[in-house]
Design an enzyme around this catalytic site. Structure first.
Site, PDB file in Angstrom:
ATOM      1  CD  GLN A  39      40.393  45.730  47.208  1.00 37.30           C
ATOM      2  OE1 GLN A  39      40.718  45.668  46.035  1.00 37.30           O
ATOM      3  NE2 GLN A  39      39.165  46.038  47.579  1.00 37.30           N
ATOM      4  CG  ASP A  72      47.662  45.081  59.530  1.00 35.48           C
ATOM      5  OD1 ASP A  72      47.842  45.842  58.569  1.00 35.48           O
ATOM      6  OD2 ASP A  72      47.878  45.405  60.715  1.00 35.48           O
ATOM      7  NE  ARG A  97      42.704  43.549  36.889  1.00 41.41           N
ATOM      8  CZ  ARG A  97      42.157  44.662  37.376  1.00 41.41           C
ATOM      9  NH1 ARG A  97      40.855  44.716  37.606  1.00 41.41           N
ATOM     10  NH2 ARG A  97      42.896  45.713  37.636  1.00 41.41           N
ATOM     11  CG  HIS A 143      44.414  46.984  42.432  1.00 40.41           C
ATOM     12  ND1 HIS A 143      43.632  46.203  41.609  1.00 40.41           N
ATOM     13  CD2 HIS A 143      43.538  47.734  43.149  1.00 40.41           C
ATOM     14  CE1 HIS A 143      42.348  46.461  41.832  1.00 40.41           C
ATOM     15  NE2 HIS A 143      42.272  47.391  42.779  1.00 40.41           N
ATOM     16  CG  ASN A 188      42.500  48.589  39.230  1.00 43.59           C
ATOM     17  OD1 ASN A 188      41.799  47.926  38.463  1.00 43.59           O
ATOM     18  ND2 ASN A 188      41.994  49.190  40.300  1.00 43.59           N
ATOM     19  CD  GLU A 189      38.662  51.071  39.613  1.00 43.76           C
ATOM     20  OE1 GLU A 189      38.810  51.544  40.758  1.00 43.76           O
ATOM     21  OE2 GLU A 189      37.692  50.370  39.296  1.00 43.76           O
ATOM     22  CG  ASN A 330      38.098  47.954  36.709  1.00 46.02           C
ATOM     23  OD1 ASN A 330      38.307  46.983  35.987  1.00 46.02           O
ATOM     24  ND2 ASN A 330      38.883  48.265  37.725  1.00 46.02           N
ATOM     25  CE1 TYR A 332      32.345  46.970  40.689  1.00 48.74           C
ATOM     26  CE2 TYR A 332      33.896  48.484  39.656  1.00 48.74           C
ATOM     27  CZ  TYR A 332      33.643  47.313  40.352  1.00 48.74           C
ATOM     28  OH  TYR A 332      34.684  46.490  40.709  1.00 48.74           O
ATOM     29  CD  GLU A 397      38.029  46.069  39.712  1.00 52.48           C
ATOM     30  OE1 GLU A 397      37.117  46.740  40.258  1.00 52.48           O
ATOM     31  OE2 GLU A 397      39.224  46.222  39.993  1.00 52.48           O
TER      32      GLU A 397
END
Length: 524
Positions: A39, A72, A97, A143, A188-189, A330, A332, A397
């Site tokens: 990301q 990219d 992290r 991730h 992760n997740e 994590n 939300y 998160e």
């Protein structure tokens, strides 16, 4: 009596100091922010990096990335990592992290395929820069950016043949970074990259098979997690003294009708099919009984010779049980569940026999799935703490999105204030063992299938400028000031409040007074 009172005073003082020393200090609690390699890093094909499944997915004909963008270039953090660390230093965080790109260090995914020393050096440099600025690194091994060669050769996580390669990769990272990195996350997740990537096809690798594939994938990655954990426990922990865990996502689920026993059971079942799918094996050694029974019964009703949910061997159960030094969470949003018997062969969602929904009164965000429900993080932490005997828990998160990337983001300040307040309540009032909190995300970035149309960062990035300049948002300034205030107190917000400390001290003194009365009766 003249000899007794000094002794009693000494005992009282010792008890009081011992009680105070058990409070988590501001320096012990981790306040941080989080990112992930695909990301933010960019540099997708430089310095020997191999392709990941996301590098391929964003180029695939028919792939729907909302703005037709890719990772990219992203935030150019591969080049600008020193600038990013200075941002962290400005924020005053004591933790960061990040994730390691598997194909950046092993371009073909395997040791036999060759180690990319330039890729490893990038992470060595990043960790050194963090430590030089007083920031504790927390590294995530996976991730979502799987080496493309492993997807092509083994169908990725669908084959158990990938497990030893993940373990080799983990061991390599422990060897190269473990003397400096003391917090490790294996995955992760897994719920997201599995269900959304293998079941719904909206994420890489883009498969749409909800009946069996995602259960096999989940089974293999859990086995890989356990083996990586045990390797660290045996070969590295005695000298490196670090911690290894897994980060899971989930929602606190409410019954649609609070007076309905069926809806209350459906809400519990929903959390077991999301959290428990991965956390029960890690803590108990096996899947939730409700999952095993329900999927087994539906498999039989569909005429299948065995359950679509694989079984662990006795050795695998033993290897899995207790394979986590902390719970990475994590969090939300929340959801609502209504009991409803569904198809026997519809797959993962139908296996749960419930209908999920969102309360229209809950405030929204820049993401259709994310409703602002601060109470959920408190209740979710309570649920996990009760189920798994109150393990150390790190909120790895937590954050909120918008669609314009504004730097005047009062909505994000309000979000953090409310959510952190509820984390505080979970720790203070309900004695949940929360030891860290990481805001998602440090900066606006490539938000997977949403491209650059959703912004989670507390730092703005101008993606129209080739230099990708960063600008602190109001939320970053608020978080900076909040952390600074926490660091000046004896204990952070997520430890007992001053009133609680006074109460504890009075309790200690009362106990000491009782002890004095008892000692007065003893012959000295």
């Amino acid at each position: 009596m003249t000899l007794q009172m000094p002794l009693v005073a000494a005992i009282s003082l010792t008890l009081l100091l011992t009680s105070m020393s058990r409070q988590c200090t501001a320096q012990e609690f981790i306040w941080g922010t989080a990112t992930s390699s695909y990301q933010i890093e960019g540099a997708w094909d430089v310095d020997g990096k191999g392709m990941s499944i996301w590098d391929e997915f964003v180029r695939r004909n028919g792939t729907t990335i909302k703005d037709n963008s890719t990772g990219d270039i992203a935030c150019r953090s591969y080049e600008k990592y020193k600038e990013d660390v200075q941002l962290l230093k400005q924020l005053g965080v004591n933790g960061y992290r990040f994730s390691i790109s598997w194909p950046r260090v092993l371009p073909n995914g395997t040791l036999a395929g060759g180690i990319n020393e330039k890729g490893i050096q990038y992470y060595v440099n990043l960790v050194d820069e963090l430590l030089a600025n007083g920031i504790q690194p927390m590294a995530t091994l996976y991730h979502w950016d799987l080496p493309l060669t492993l997807q092509n050769e083994f169908e990725g996580w669908e084959s158990e043949q990938i497990i030893p390669h993940f373990v080799d990769y983990a061991k390599l990272m422990f060897e190269k970074l473990g003397d400096k990195v003391k917090w490790w996350i294996t995955f992760n997740e897994p719920w997201v990259f599995n269900v959304v990537g293998n079941g719904e096809g909206r994420h890489a690798p883009g498969k749409k098979e909800l009946k069996t594939t995602l259960y096999i994938v989940g089974h293999n990655l859990l086995r890989a997690h356990a083996k990586a954990y045990r390797i660290y426990e045996k070969d590295f922990k005695p000298t490196q003294q670090g911690k290894v865990g897994i980060t899971l996502n989930g929602a606190y689920v409410l019954p649609k009708d609070p007076s309905s026993e069926l809806d209350k059971k459906a809400a519990q079942r929903a959390m077991e099919f999301m959290f428990g799918w991965y956390s029960d094996p890690v803590y108990f050694g096996d899947y939730p009984e409700e999952m095993k029974t329900r999927i087994g019964n539906k498999s039989a009703a569909a005429g299948l010779p065995k359950s679509r949910l694989p079984e662990f061997t006795a050795d695998e159960k033993a290897e899995l049980k207790g394979s986590s030094d902390f719970f990475g969470l994590n969090y939300y949003t929340s959801s609502i569940a209504e009991h409803k018997i569904l198809s026997n062969d519809g797959g993962y969602y139908d296996d749960q026999d419930l209908v999920s929904s969102l309360d229209p009164s809950w405030p929204g965000s820049g993401s259709i799935w994310l409703k602002v429900t601060p109470f959920g993080i408190r209740e979710g932490i309570k649920w996990l703490s009760e189920r798994y005997d109150n393990p150390p828990l790190v909120v790895t998160e937590n954050g909120v999105s918008d669609n314009d990337g504004t730097t005047s983001d009062q909505h994000r300040i309000d979000f953090y204030r409310e959510y952190i307040g509820n984390v505080t309540q979970a720790k203070n009032e309900f004695k949940c063992n929360v030891v860290g909190y990481f805001a998602w995300s440090l900066m606006d970035n490539f938000e997977w299938a949403e491209g650059y149309t959703e912004h989670f960062g507390i730092v703005s990035v101008d993606f129209n400028d080739p230099e990708r300049p960063r600008t602190l948002k109001d939320s970053a300034k608020w978080y900076r000031d909040f952390i600074a205030a926490e660091m000046t107190t004896q204990a952070p917000a997520t430890t007992p409040k001053a009133g609680s400390i006074v109460t504890a001290a009075l309790g200690v003194l009362t106990m000491a007074f009782g002890l004095a009365l008892s000692l007065a009766k003893l012959p000295f």
